[in-house]
Design a protein around this motif. Structure first.
Motif, PDB file in Angstrom:
ATOM      1  N   ILE A  11       3.335  25.043 -17.418  1.00 48.35           N
ATOM      2  CA  ILE A  11       2.013  24.690 -16.867  1.00 48.35           C
ATOM      3  C   ILE A  11       2.201  24.026 -15.501  1.00 48.35           C
ATOM      4  O   ILE A  11       2.837  22.973 -15.402  1.00 48.35           O
ATOM      5  CB  ILE A  11       1.256  23.727 -17.816  1.00 48.35           C
ATOM      6  CG1 ILE A  11       1.069  24.373 -19.197  1.00 48.35           C
ATOM      7  CG2 ILE A  11      -0.091  23.322 -17.230  1.00 48.35           C
ATOM      8  CD1 ILE A  11       0.502  23.460 -20.264  1.00 48.35           C
ATOM      9  N   TYR A  61      -2.880  18.289 -15.228  1.00 44.88           N
ATOM     10  CA  TYR A  61      -3.407  19.059 -16.362  1.00 44.88           C
ATOM     11  C   TYR A  61      -3.603  18.133 -17.565  1.00 44.88           C
ATOM     12  O   TYR A  61      -4.667  18.099 -18.198  1.00 44.88           O
ATOM     13  CB  TYR A  61      -2.398  20.165 -16.695  1.00 44.88           C
ATOM     14  CG  TYR A  61      -2.762  21.051 -17.852  1.00 44.88           C
ATOM     15  CD1 TYR A  61      -3.436  22.258 -17.656  1.00 44.88           C
ATOM     16  CD2 TYR A  61      -2.407  20.719 -19.163  1.00 44.88           C
ATOM     17  CE1 TYR A  61      -3.750  23.092 -18.720  1.00 44.88           C
ATOM     18  CE2 TYR A  61      -2.733  21.536 -20.231  1.00 44.88           C
ATOM     19  CZ  TYR A  61      -3.402  22.724 -19.995  1.00 44.88           C
ATOM     20  OH  TYR A  61      -3.715  23.537 -21.060  1.00 44.88           O
ATOM     21  N   SER A 103      -0.972  24.343 -23.729  1.00 44.61           N
ATOM     22  CA  SER A 103      -1.804  25.433 -23.217  1.00 44.61           C
ATOM     23  C   SER A 103      -2.256  26.300 -24.380  1.00 44.61           C
ATOM     24  O   SER A 103      -1.498  26.539 -25.320  1.00 44.61           O
ATOM     25  CB  SER A 103      -1.002  26.270 -22.218  1.00 44.61           C
ATOM     26  OG  SER A 103      -1.692  27.472 -21.966  1.00 44.61           O
ATOM     27  N   GLU A 135      -3.124  29.436 -24.127  1.00 45.50           N
ATOM     28  CA  GLU A 135      -2.860  30.858 -23.853  1.00 45.50           C
ATOM     29  C   GLU A 135      -2.000  31.489 -24.937  1.00 45.50           C
ATOM     30  O   GLU A 135      -0.972  30.935 -25.333  1.00 45.50           O
ATOM     31  CB  GLU A 135      -2.147  31.009 -22.511  1.00 45.50           C
ATOM     32  CG  GLU A 135      -3.128  31.301 -21.385  1.00 45.50           C
ATOM     33  CD  GLU A 135      -2.455  31.431 -20.042  1.00 45.50           C
ATOM     34  OE1 GLU A 135      -1.463  32.181 -19.977  1.00 45.50           O
ATOM     35  OE2 GLU A 135      -2.893  30.763 -19.103  1.00 45.50           O
TER      36      GLU A 135
END
Lengths: 248, 243
Positions: free
Chosen positions: A53, A59, A181, A183
């Motif tokens: 990331i 983040y 994350s 994803e």
């Protein structure tokens, strides 16, 4: 209307003052709490979950700050009416008790945002990003006010709700992509379609880290969740408030 | 001019109750902490009115419904049935001290109470010195509330109320504390308010004060108006009943 905001502001200022009364570090705690959580999570996850990331510290920090605001305010709101000493003595708009909780945590959030400012500086990211953060925070605050109205009213009749909510927010903390994350995790992505915090955090990260306008679905979520929650919160609070004084 | 009109007002609460519980109810309540409840009628078809400038006292035993009546008049509690009409700016003094924040100073508490009573920031700033002076607490502006005596707290609270310029004043057990000179001062000011047209509804157990200052007394017993009339007459009836 101005007296409603004036009262909410006064109640928020009083609670803010009382919270820091007698504390050696006072308002510094607002800065230290998220800082310690941020440093711990960054230390533990930066090399593994955060390895792929970009700008992982920012983040992570966006997720922590927005989620902390949501959790702390709504947990506090469960007791906003129940622990108010004014209900049986004064006639005033009861919603002010709840708005004051949101305003108090917004005040505290200003101190926390200082941390965000420092991290942006250290990573050389554009400082105007903080404006995007505050724009999203505006929608989060409306959403949180709606949730708080619901919780404050319902806790008057179902005391257990405060404990259930505390457990529930812990679950949502892990389900929301704050330190990892999402994803490639289809199930989690599907679950997060119904998680308002996912939309707020994703929109903030899109705007601040990549500088792009979030996907339409995310923008709709950022606008729609606050509107729905606020309408529902106001409706339920209004329906139940005549009975509040009898429940204390 | 009629300032307060109450017609057939009734109110009931649901209260904890031990009788007629099944074994299952008792076992469940052991785990959940929930108690068996039953309805309790606290105001039963109460009717009366108060004219502008009139001082009306309400007497009755503890739990007879006096404070509930005041709270319904100012919309703190919801009525079950009946009609309530008030005309004018209503200021309640019902356990006001309970709402004060013990860890805050007198100044902070005055600002807070005035805001709750609907003052704007400007009005508070304008009236602050007068409120403190009337309460005779000029040297204690930055003293914390928990450090005040009961009498000092009462002076502060009454001073705030005096400065709200009410048209209808609802007082609940106001004169139970405070020194004699301050009591005289507040009662004299109350009479001035009444002469200017303010209606005062005063709940209390201080029968001497009620007899001396009220134009009328209403005796509430078990939620019903038992008598309504001249102070001396009603107080004698009430005294006979309680002794």
């Amino acid at each position: 209307m101005s007296s409603f905001f004036g009262l909410s502001w006064r109640l928020a200022a009083v609670d803010f003052k009382l919270r820091n009364e007698g504390s050696y570090l006072g308002t510094l705690w607002y800065f230290l709490n998220p800082l310690l959580l941020f440093l711990t999570l960054n230390f533990v996850f930066a090399q593994r979950l955060g390895a792929d990331i970009p700008d992982y510290p920012v983040y992570l920090l966006i997720g922590i700050l927005l989620f902390n605001f949501f959790t702390r305010t709504t947990l506090d709101a469960t007791q906003a009416v129940r622990e108010s000493g004014f209900i049986k003595s004064f006639t005033f708009k009861r919603e002010a008790l709840v708005l004051s909780v949101v305003l108090k945590h917004l005040m505290a959030h200003i101190f926390e945002s200082g941390l965000f400012f420092v991290v942006l500086l250290l990573l050389g990211l554009p400082l105007y990003s903080i404006l995007i953060y505050f724009l999203i925070l505006f929608f989060v605050a409306i959403f949180v006010f709606g949730c708080s109205l619901l919780l404050a009213a319902l806790t008057m009749f179902f005391t257990d709700l405060a404990n259930v909510w505390s457990f529930f927010t812990t679950l949502v903390w892990f389900a929301t992509p704050i330190f990892y994350s999402i994803e490639g995790q289809e199930t989690l992505l599907w679950v997060n379609q119904a998680n308002p915090m996912y939309y707020f955090i994703t929109a903030s990260r899109d705007g601040i880290l990549t500088g792009v306008v979030p996907e339409l679905q995310i923008v709709i979520g950022v606008v729609l969740f606050p509107l729905i929650t606020l309408s529902l919160g106001l409706y339920v609070f209004n329906a139940l408030k005549p009975k509040f004084a009898e429940m204390i | 001019m009629q300032r307060i009109s109450v017609q057939n007002l009734s109110k009931s609460y649901t209260v904890g109750h031990k009788g007629s519980q099944s074994v299952l109810d008792i076992v469940v309540s052991l785990f959940t902490g929930r108690e068996h409840k039953k309805p309790l009628l606290v105001l039963d078809n109460v009717s009366f009115s108060v004219q502008a400038g009139e001082i009306v006292g309400i007497v009755g035993k503890n739990g007879s419904g006096k404070s509930t009546l005041l709270r319904i008049l100012v919309d703190i509690l919801e009525k079950d049935s009946g009609e309530v009409h008030l005309s004018g700016k209503v200021v309640p003094l019902i356990q006001l001290g309970d709402g004060m924040k013990t860890r805050l100073t007198l100044k902070d508490n005055i600002y807070l109470a005035c805001t709750l009573l609907g003052f704007s920031q400007r009005e508070i700033v304008e009236k602050f010195d007068a409120i403190v002076a009337y309460a005779e607490l000029e040297n204690f502006v930055y003293t914390k509330w928990y450090q005040f005596s009961l009498g000092m707290k009462q002076r502060a609270v009454f001073s705030i109320i005096i400065h709200t310029e009410p048209e209808i004043l609802l007082l609940d057990e106001v004169f139970s504390a405070g020194d004699e000179s301050f009591r005289k001062k507040t009662l004299t000011d109350m009479l001035k308010f009444a002469h200017a047209g303010t209606s005062i509804l005063m709940v209390g157990h201080g029968l001497e004060i009620l007899e001396k200052y009220c134009d009328r007394i209403i005796w509430i017993d078990a939620g019903k108006v038992r008598a309504d009339g001249k102070p001396t007459e009603i107080i004698n009836m009430y005294k006979e009943h309680v002794t």
